[in-house]
Design a protein around this motif. Structure first.
Motif, PDB file in Angstrom:
ATOM      1  N   ASN A  64       0.821  -1.211   0.000  1.00  0.00           N
ATOM      2  CA  ASN A  64       0.000   0.000   0.000  1.00  0.00           C
ATOM      3  C   ASN A  64       0.855   1.261   0.000  1.00  0.00           C
ATOM      4  OD1 ASN A  64      -2.289  -1.512  -0.022  1.00  0.00           O
ATOM      5  ND2 ASN A  64      -2.702  -1.321   2.171  1.00  0.00           N
ATOM      6  N   LEU A  69      -1.166   4.369  -1.568  1.00  0.00           N
ATOM      7  CA  LEU A  69      -2.445   4.305  -0.860  1.00  0.00           C
ATOM      8  C   LEU A  69      -2.257   4.684   0.602  1.00  0.00           C
ATOM      9  CD1 LEU A  69      -4.474   1.103  -1.834  1.00  0.00           C
ATOM     10  CD2 LEU A  69      -5.269   3.464  -1.808  1.00  0.00           C
ATOM     11  N   ARG A  96      -1.341   7.427  -8.025  1.00  0.00           N
ATOM     12  CA  ARG A  96      -2.146   6.202  -8.159  1.00  0.00           C
ATOM     13  C   ARG A  96      -2.845   6.161  -9.507  1.00  0.00           C
ATOM     14  NH1 ARG A  96      -4.037   7.382  -2.800  1.00  0.00           N
ATOM     15  NH2 ARG A  96      -6.102   7.957  -3.568  1.00  0.00           N
ATOM     16  N   ARG A  97      -3.372   7.316  -9.874  1.00  0.00           N
ATOM     17  CA  ARG A  97      -4.172   7.379 -11.097  1.00  0.00           C
ATOM     18  C   ARG A  97      -3.319   7.094 -12.336  1.00  0.00           C
ATOM     19  NH1 ARG A  97      -8.283  11.853 -13.198  1.00  0.00           N
ATOM     20  NH2 ARG A  97      -9.071  11.579 -11.142  1.00  0.00           N
ATOM     21  N   PHE A 102      -3.604  -1.517  -9.263  1.00  0.00           N
ATOM     22  CA  PHE A 102      -3.796  -2.341  -8.062  1.00  0.00           C
ATOM     23  C   PHE A 102      -4.694  -3.525  -8.354  1.00  0.00           C
ATOM     24  CE2 PHE A 102      -2.573   1.118  -5.066  1.00  0.00           C
ATOM     25  CZ  PHE A 102      -1.853   0.349  -4.172  1.00  0.00           C
ATOM     26  N   PHE A 104      -6.588  -6.515  -5.901  1.00  0.00           N
ATOM     27  CA  PHE A 104      -6.762  -6.922  -4.505  1.00  0.00           C
ATOM     28  C   PHE A 104      -7.234  -8.362  -4.416  1.00  0.00           C
ATOM     29  CE2 PHE A 104      -7.620  -2.422  -4.996  1.00  0.00           C
ATOM     30  CZ  PHE A 104      -6.747  -1.862  -4.092  1.00  0.00           C
ATOM     31  N   ASN A 108     -13.067  -6.873  -5.843  1.00  0.00           N
ATOM     32  CA  ASN A 108     -13.370  -5.452  -5.728  1.00  0.00           C
ATOM     33  C   ASN A 108     -13.803  -4.825  -7.042  1.00  0.00           C
ATOM     34  OD1 ASN A 108     -13.104  -5.080  -3.021  1.00  0.00           O
ATOM     35  ND2 ASN A 108     -10.925  -4.644  -3.121  1.00  0.00           N
ATOM     36  N   ARG A 164      -8.583  -4.002 -15.350  1.00  0.00           N
ATOM     37  CA  ARG A 164      -8.800  -2.635 -14.877  1.00  0.00           C
ATOM     38  C   ARG A 164      -7.479  -2.015 -14.419  1.00  0.00           C
ATOM     39  NH1 ARG A 164     -12.631  -2.255  -9.897  1.00  0.00           N
ATOM     40  NH2 ARG A 164     -10.749  -3.013  -8.885  1.00  0.00           N
ATOM     41  N   LYS A 168      -4.568   1.336 -17.769  1.00  0.00           N
ATOM     42  CA  LYS A 168      -3.930   2.657 -17.803  1.00  0.00           C
ATOM     43  C   LYS A 168      -2.474   2.568 -18.254  1.00  0.00           C
ATOM     44  CE  LYS A 168      -4.442   3.006 -13.229  1.00  0.00           C
ATOM     45  NZ  LYS A 168      -4.273   3.386 -11.806  1.00  0.00           N
TER      46      LYS A 168
ATOM     47  N   ARG B 308     -16.910  -0.040  -0.032  1.00  0.00           N
ATOM     48  CA  ARG B 308     -15.849  -0.709  -0.795  1.00  0.00           C
ATOM     49  C   ARG B 308     -15.703  -0.109  -2.180  1.00  0.00           C
ATOM     50  NH1 ARG B 308     -14.150  -5.994   1.225  1.00  0.00           N
ATOM     51  NH2 ARG B 308     -13.211  -6.522  -0.759  1.00  0.00           N
ATOM     52  N   ILE B 312     -12.460   1.400  -3.832  1.00  0.00           N
ATOM     53  CA  ILE B 312     -11.865   1.010  -5.115  1.00  0.00           C
ATOM     54  C   ILE B 312     -11.615   2.235  -5.977  1.00  0.00           C
ATOM     55  CG2 ILE B 312     -12.201  -0.268  -7.244  1.00  0.00           C
ATOM     56  CD1 ILE B 312     -14.282  -1.942  -5.579  1.00  0.00           C
ATOM     57  N   ALA B 315      -8.789   4.111  -4.636  1.00  0.00           N
ATOM     58  CA  ALA B 315      -7.537   3.383  -4.756  1.00  0.00           C
ATOM     59  C   ALA B 315      -7.006   3.435  -6.182  1.00  0.00           C
ATOM     60  CB  ALA B 315      -7.736   1.927  -4.323  1.00  0.00           C
ATOM     61  N   ILE B 316      -7.891   3.366  -7.153  1.00  0.00           N
ATOM     62  CA  ILE B 316      -7.388   3.374  -8.524  1.00  0.00           C
ATOM     63  C   ILE B 316      -7.202   4.787  -9.043  1.00  0.00           C
ATOM     64  CG2 ILE B 316      -8.371   1.122  -9.054  1.00  0.00           C
ATOM     65  CD1 ILE B 316     -10.600   2.459 -10.481  1.00  0.00           C
ATOM     66  N   GLY B 317      -7.360   5.763  -8.179  1.00  0.00           N
ATOM     67  CA  GLY B 317      -6.938   7.111  -8.556  1.00  0.00           C
ATOM     68  C   GLY B 317      -8.042   8.104  -8.805  1.00  0.00           C
ATOM     69  N   ILE B 396      -7.929   2.960   2.190  1.00  0.00           N
ATOM     70  CA  ILE B 396      -7.565   1.660   2.774  1.00  0.00           C
ATOM     71  C   ILE B 396      -8.664   1.176   3.706  1.00  0.00           C
ATOM     72  CG2 ILE B 396      -5.816   0.375   4.024  1.00  0.00           C
ATOM     73  CD1 ILE B 396      -3.841   2.488   3.410  1.00  0.00           C
TER      74      ILE B 396
END
Ligand SMILES: Nc1ncnc2c1ncn2[C@@H]1O[C@H](COP(=O)(O)OP(=O)(O)O)[C@@H](O)[C@H]1O
Ligand SMILES: [Mg+2]
Lengths: 246, 402
Positions: A64, A69, A96-97, A102, A104, A108, A164, A168, B308, B312, B315-317, B396
């Motif tokens: 993370n 994150l 992150r973008r 990521f 998990f 998710n 996913r 990117k 959640r 997500i 987390a993915i931006g 998180i």
């Protein structure tokens, strides 16, 4: 600092992550939990790295922090010459973008969106994405694009999550126990997808597992224990994911 | 981006259709009630206004007694008429009005109707138009000529279809009159009465031929029209004090006459409509508030359920403000669906209600637009708090949420 719009250009070789004396302490009530205990680390472009360790050893915490994150309590974290520790939340969001994919343990996915739309969440906001279709083709789900998560098996859902993450064209792909919720055969199809991304796109890939067998597909294996890297070794040859057995 | 958020919002609503329905019921009811009431109220007001202007728009009527009953109260006479005309300023014209209810006969046809005696300027004062023939003249009033002007209802009832009534004879008890004109249709009066069910004759004729010897000089009512622009309230006041003086009323005696002011009636009606409208505004406000709280509640539930998902996205931006926008768009979509449903429902209610109330359905784009904008605003206001909560989640923590 990460520049606002453009991430550093991907490089085929060279150091991507450089961590020194990374510490992470969680303050929960009166108790301080030290999750990372001074981690030194170097990760190179194009590598496939496995993180092994018992439950609670700090694998997720480390991943993370690498992915922006979470932030370290102390220590230094350099991403391609850019200092990540101490960055503002806005900067980390952009990191992150634009740079990180990521995956998990629990796939998710957003249940109200089809596979294609789940992937499009990313292609809609990143700089130079592949199309949802391309990304789903890469994980072998070209035929299931318009299915909702509830219409897909666990392994298929996890592959959508991988699509996913990689749509990117990230510099880094971070997977936290991607097969943790899957049986062997479906786990292998997921690992094959990860392996293929790493091979074809040259993406630095870090996979967390507590299953030692899986580490045979990696270039390098790092062993974590009590928040420290206690051992590491390099595989002479990578075993294709399809030949893993456990 | 907006469009995507909107599509996702629609999906979320469809996924929880029952819940979405229950959530927006408050807004649907609020919007439907207000739009219906305002629309029907406007239609009814228009009808009443049209009816009042049928009677004559700045018309004052001097009646004996207070209110509608006038048993025992003294009538008026020619001298009252003359004095008012000479002494009260702001009067455009006035006319005496004598009426009695007797059967009118033409050949075999009989109809019980209102026989009204007046002068020729009554036609102008009370806003009558001629449809056929002519009104009677001042000369005919002076000589007490046997002429009459009839309403459309009388023409139909006594003469029937396709018969030219001009020159026809009508007999009312001891009085026989010749039809010289037919008035244009007025329809209903302010109280639902048929304004075309009457026979108008010179009041001199009526006094001489129909009313008894004792009451020969009596005038039942005096019709007064004010000069345009001159405040009718002044005329009412002047006429009242003049009549009190003529009747020798002391200051602790009540008026034994009354002055009806059609303009005041119109004002009273529109001010009571205003009161109704502002009352409705409050009802609407409360029901929309309740609706808004419902939306806030369900959006908070939704944020919790979808923690959640938010994790997500972050987390993915996704940026915090993108998550905020998503939830805000969902809240607004929800409230707008409520608003549009309410408007559609109001349309149905208005179409059905208009007939029941006897008022026309005047579709008013403005009130519909206001209702829509209002419901959208409810979504923004009450969706903001849940949306901000979603946007401020820690990725998180959110991902770990079960
Ligand atoms: N948010 C948190 N608050 C408190 N303690 C935490 C938190 N996250 C992780 N920890 C603790 O940090 C340690 C490392 O956790 P984690 O990185 O999730 O381990 P792993 O992924 O290797 O199982 C554990 O002891 C865990 O209890
Ligand atoms: Mg973990």
């Amino acid at each position: 600092m990460i520049p606002r719009a453009t991430p550093p250009p991907p490089t085929a070789t060279g150091v991507v992550f450089e961590a020194r004396k990374l510490r992470k302490v969680y303050h929960t009530g009166e108790l301080d939990v030290v999750a990372l205990h001074g981690v030194d680390l170097e990760l190179n472009a194009g590598e496939l790295v496995c993180l092994l360790g018992a439950s609670g050893s700090g694998k997720s915490t480390l991943l993370n922090i690498l992915g922006g994150l979470d932030v370290p309590t102390s220590g230094e974290l350099i991403y391609k010459g850019w200092q990540l520790d101490g960055s503002r939340e806005e900067t980390l969001t952009l990191f992150r973008r634009n740079c990180v994919g990521f995956v998990f343990q629990f796939y998710n996915l957003i249940p109200s969106l089809t596979a294609r739309e789940n992937v499009a969440l990313i292609t809609g906001i990143s700089l130079d994405p592949m199309t949802s279709e391309e990304a789903l083709e890469m994980v072998g789900l070209g035929a299931r694009m318009d299915h909702f998560p509830s219409q897909l098996s666990g392994g298929e859902q996890q592959r959508v999550a991988i699509a996913r993450a990689i749509a990117k064209r990230p510099e880094v792909l971070l997977c936290d126990e991607p097969t943790g919720a899957l049986d062997v055969t479906t786990g292998i199809t997921v690992l094959e997808a990860v392996e293929r991304i790493n091979r074809e796109l040259g993406t630095l890939t870090v996979v967390i597992t507590h299953n030692a067998v899986m580490s045979e597909m990696a270039d390098r294996v790092l062993y974590l224990s009590d928040g420290k890297i206690v051992n590491s070794h390099r595989n002479e040859t990578r075993l294709p994911a399809s030949q893993l057995k456990w | 981006m907006f469009f995507n958020a909107f599509i996702i919002a629609l999906r979320e609503i469809r996924r929880n259709l029952t819940r979405a329905f229950l959530t927006v019921v408050g807004i649907v009811i609020g919007v439907a009630a207000v739009v219906t009431m305002v629309t029907l109220g406007r239609g009814a007001t228009e009808v009443v206004k049209a009816q009042i202007s049928n009677i004559g728009s700045n018309l004052l009527i001097l009646r004996p007694g207070q209110g509608w009953g006038h048993s025992g109260a003294p009538m008026f006479n020619k001298s009252d008429l003359r004095t008012i005309k000479d002494q009260v300023p702001g009067i455009h014209a006035l006319a005496p009005f004598v009426n009695t209810n007797v059967p009118a006969v033409h050949l075999d046809n009989v109809r019980n109707t209102d026989i009204q005696g007046t002068t020729s300027n009554y036609f102008e004062i009370a806003n009558w138009k001629i449809a056929m023939g002519r009104f009677f003249t001042d000369a005919e009033v002076l000589e007490g000529a046997s002429v009459c002007v009839i309403g459309e209802t009388i023409r139909k009832e006594l003469f029937g279809k396709g018969v030219d009534p001009i020159g026809g004879k009508i007999r009312c008890k001891g009085m026989s009159v010749v039809v010289v004109g037919v008035t244009a249709v007025k329809g209903q009066g302010g109280f639902g009465d048929d304004l075309d069910d009457n026979i108008i004759v010179p009041y001199t004729t009526l006094q001489r031929r129909l009313t008894g010897q004792a009451k020969k000089d009596n005038i039942n009512q005096i019709m007064i029209s004010g000069e345009t622009g001159y405040p009718t309230a002044n005329i009412v006041a002047d006429v009242s004090s003049l009549m009190r003086e003529r009747r020798g009323l002391t200051h602790n005696e009540e008026n034994n006459f009354s002055v009806f002011d059609s303009l005041q009636l119109a004002d009273a009606i529109s001010s009571s409509t205003r009161v109704m409208t502002s009352l409705l505004g409050w009802v609407a406000g409360v029901s929309l508030l309740v609706g808004g709280i419902g939306i806030m509640n369900i959006m908070l539930v939704s944020v919790t359920e979808r923690t959640r998902e938010i994790g997500i996205r972050l987390a993915i931006g996704a940026r915090a403000r993108e998550v905020l926008l998503q939830f805000l768009v969902e809240a607004v979509t929800l409230s707008c669906v409520g608003g549009v449903t309410g408007i559609a429902l109001a349309y149905v209610f208005c179409s059905l209600g208009a007939e029941a109330v006897g008022a026309p359905f005047l579709f008013d784009p403005k009130i519909n637009l206001i209702a829509f904008v209002f419901s959208a605003a409810i979504g923004i206001i009450f969706g903001f708090m849940p949306a901000r909560r979603a946007a401020s989640l820690d990725p998180i923590e959110a991902l770990r949420h079960e």
